[in-house]
Design an enzyme around this catalytic site. Sequence first.
Site, PDB file in Angstrom:
ATOM      1  N   LYS A 119       0.818  -1.219   0.000  1.00 19.80           N
ATOM      2  CA  LYS A 119       0.000   0.000   0.000  1.00 19.80           C
ATOM      3  C   LYS A 119       0.846   1.261   0.000  1.00 19.80           C
ATOM      4  O   LYS A 119       0.483   2.251  -0.629  1.00 19.80           O
ATOM      5  CB  LYS A 119      -0.943   0.010   1.210  1.00 19.80           C
ATOM      6  CG  LYS A 119      -2.113  -0.939   1.038  1.00 19.80           C
ATOM      7  CD  LYS A 119      -3.196  -0.620   2.043  1.00 19.80           C
ATOM      8  CE  LYS A 119      -4.393  -1.541   1.870  1.00 19.80           C
ATOM      9  NZ  LYS A 119      -5.401  -1.356   2.910  1.00 19.80           N
ATOM     10  N   LYS A 202      -5.119 -10.944  -6.041  1.00 19.70           N
ATOM     11  CA  LYS A 202      -6.397 -11.172  -5.361  1.00 19.70           C
ATOM     12  C   LYS A 202      -7.458 -10.197  -5.875  1.00 19.70           C
ATOM     13  O   LYS A 202      -7.129  -9.089  -6.323  1.00 19.70           O
ATOM     14  CB  LYS A 202      -6.239 -11.070  -3.835  1.00 19.70           C
ATOM     15  CG  LYS A 202      -6.038  -9.689  -3.325  1.00 19.70           C
ATOM     16  CD  LYS A 202      -6.287  -9.568  -1.808  1.00 19.70           C
ATOM     17  CE  LYS A 202      -6.123  -8.103  -1.449  1.00 19.70           C
ATOM     18  NZ  LYS A 202      -6.428  -7.710  -0.125  1.00 19.70           N
ATOM     19  N   LYS A 205     -11.205  -4.455  -3.933  1.00 25.62           N
ATOM     20  CA  LYS A 205     -12.034  -3.280  -4.211  1.00 25.62           C
ATOM     21  C   LYS A 205     -11.198  -2.124  -4.746  1.00 25.62           C
ATOM     22  O   LYS A 205     -11.725  -1.189  -5.345  1.00 25.62           O
ATOM     23  CB  LYS A 205     -12.861  -2.867  -2.986  1.00 25.62           C
ATOM     24  CG  LYS A 205     -12.143  -2.776  -1.661  1.00 25.62           C
ATOM     25  CD  LYS A 205     -13.136  -2.672  -0.488  1.00 25.62           C
ATOM     26  CE  LYS A 205     -12.491  -3.081   0.831  1.00 25.62           C
ATOM     27  NZ  LYS A 205     -13.404  -3.338   1.909  1.00 25.62           N
TER      28      LYS A 205
HETATM   29  P1  TYM Z   1     -10.673  -5.753   4.331  1.00 28.91           P
HETATM   30  O1  TYM Z   1     -11.675  -4.683   4.602  1.00 28.91           O
HETATM   31  O2  TYM Z   1      -9.641  -5.508   3.288  1.00 28.91           O
HETATM   32  O3  TYM Z   1     -11.416  -7.089   3.931  1.00 28.91           O
HETATM   33  C1  TYM Z   1     -12.448  -7.629   4.737  1.00 28.91           C
HETATM   34  C2  TYM Z   1     -12.356  -9.152   4.756  1.00 28.91           C
HETATM   35  O4  TYM Z   1     -12.466  -9.668   3.422  1.00 28.91           O
HETATM   36  C3  TYM Z   1     -11.384 -10.562   3.186  1.00 28.91           C
HETATM   37  N1  TYM Z   1     -11.027 -10.481   1.752  1.00 28.91           N
HETATM   38  C4  TYM Z   1     -10.911 -11.540   0.943  1.00 28.91           C
HETATM   39  N2  TYM Z   1     -11.097 -12.858   1.162  1.00 28.91           N
HETATM   40  C5  TYM Z   1     -10.915 -13.692   0.109  1.00 28.91           C
HETATM   41  N3  TYM Z   1     -10.577 -13.270  -1.134  1.00 28.91           N
HETATM   42  C6  TYM Z   1     -10.385 -11.959  -1.395  1.00 28.91           C
HETATM   43  N4  TYM Z   1     -10.067 -11.558  -2.626  1.00 28.91           N
HETATM   44  C7  TYM Z   1     -10.561 -11.020  -0.334  1.00 28.91           C
HETATM   45  N5  TYM Z   1     -10.454  -9.668  -0.242  1.00 28.91           N
HETATM   46  C8  TYM Z   1     -10.732  -9.365   1.043  1.00 28.91           C
HETATM   47  C9  TYM Z   1     -10.253 -10.050   4.067  1.00 28.91           C
HETATM   48  O5  TYM Z   1      -9.289 -11.047   4.294  1.00 28.91           O
HETATM   49  C10 TYM Z   1     -11.018  -9.676   5.308  1.00 28.91           C
HETATM   50  O6  TYM Z   1     -11.261 -10.819   6.114  1.00 28.91           O
HETATM   51  N6  TYM Z   1      -7.393  -5.425   8.097  1.00 28.91           N
HETATM   52  C11 TYM Z   1      -8.717  -5.906   7.729  1.00 28.91           C
HETATM   53  C12 TYM Z   1      -9.839  -5.329   8.572  1.00 28.91           C
HETATM   54  C13 TYM Z   1      -9.678  -5.497  10.049  1.00 28.91           C
HETATM   55  C14 TYM Z   1      -9.802  -6.706  10.767  1.00 28.91           C
HETATM   56  C15 TYM Z   1      -9.613  -6.349  12.121  1.00 28.91           C
HETATM   57  C16 TYM Z   1     -10.071  -8.015  10.391  1.00 28.91           C
HETATM   58  C17 TYM Z   1      -9.395  -4.509  10.950  1.00 28.91           C
HETATM   59  N7  TYM Z   1      -9.375  -5.007  12.211  1.00 28.91           N
HETATM   60  C18 TYM Z   1      -9.665  -7.318  13.135  1.00 28.91           C
HETATM   61  C19 TYM Z   1     -10.114  -8.986  11.398  1.00 28.91           C
HETATM   62  C20 TYM Z   1      -9.917  -8.628  12.751  1.00 28.91           C
HETATM   63  C21 TYM Z   1      -8.979  -5.521   6.269  1.00 28.91           C
HETATM   64  O7  TYM Z   1      -8.412  -4.599   5.760  1.00 28.91           O
HETATM   65  O8  TYM Z   1      -9.969  -6.220   5.690  1.00 28.91           O
END
Ligand code: TYM
Length: 341
Positions: A119, A202, A205
């Site tokens: 990022k 992957k 968004k």
């Molecule tokens: P974020 O908002 O990027 O994504 C949310 C969740 O979606 C999953 N995900 C995917 N799974 C499979 N294939 C994909 N292409 C894909 N893209 C996204 C992510 O793995 C995630 O589970 N850092 C985290 C948010 C967060 C969090 C937390 C998660 C903040 N605090 C505490 C768990 C526990 C994030 O940016 O997710």
Amino acid sequence: MTGTAFTPRVFSGIQPSGGLTLGNYLGALKRFVDMQDADTHECVFCVVDLHAITVWQNPEDLTRQTREIAAAFLAAGIDPAKAILFNQSQAPEHAQLGWLFSCIARMGWMRRMTQWKDKAGKNSEEASLGLFAYPALMAADILVHHATHVPVGDDQKQHLELTRDVAAKFNHDYGVDFFPITEPVIGGPAARVMSLRDGTKKMSKSDPSDMSRINLSDDADAIAQKFRKARTDPEPLPDSYEGLKDRPEARNLVDILAALQDRTPEDVMSEVAGQGWGQFKPHLAEVAVETMGPITAEMNRLLADPAEIDRILADGAERASAIAAPILARTFDIMGMVRRA
Ligand code: TYM
């Protein structure tokens, strides 16, 4: 492992930094609902707005996206009577423990994070301090609830390892057995849903190409068109899942179908072996529309009443703080902070 017995509790979060993709749905949201419905854990789910602002968010967009993600949780099946659903900034304990953990985690740990490298890129001097410290806040999200299990997609694995390191270092430095060593819950065919344009990246968004992803907001025509145009090789589907080993785009489409139908990819292959893409892709699109259509419709219905969403988030924040405040207070005590009598 710590010796303390912790209440089985799930925590997970999604950033309101844009619309949700099929990757978010299959890798995270759908599995959250399964865990809630299994009734084996208390479930706490969070729209992580404090994480979203580690990169610039237009304020109006942030408000709208926060409600959209909350509506997506509800539309997918999260029941606020069973699970806690809230947005992170409404439970101040998260940011407070986040600061304490910024003093536990090491610069070297943060610098090794692949998401930071991706990022921040070459321009890391211009990235926000928050983007660098992001995993410390994520560790706080999880540990302020003494969560034992965290369902996420594969891309969050490294952050969860860091969460375990933070818990272990805190416990070690203060000679306590206070924070649990959390178990990641990653797996199944949708742990890493890939881009429809490039099977080595992957689905995201933030990908500049909208054709690379299915959005939860896409209508049936858009879904059909994106799957039709999804990149594949010219070969028909092989006899077994094993035969997809070196065909990432083809394997991704089979994995998506399996995850949508709650089947194993091997089981899917027994049905589609030998099919050409002209047969497989329209079938996949049909299944995706059947699954996602009702969720999108319910999301739109919920979004027509933002006051109700805000009420659910406020109620969730109160319940989240009821868990987090005593854990934070105990953390302050352990660290030696003098507190109000
Ligand atoms: P974020 O908002 O990027 O994504 C949310 C969740 O979606 C999953 N995900 C995917 N799974 C499979 N294939 C994909 N292409 C894909 N893209 C996204 C992510 O793995 C995630 O589970 N850092 C985290 C948010 C967060 C969090 C937390 C998660 C903040 N605090 C505490 C768990 C526990 C994030 O940016 O997710």
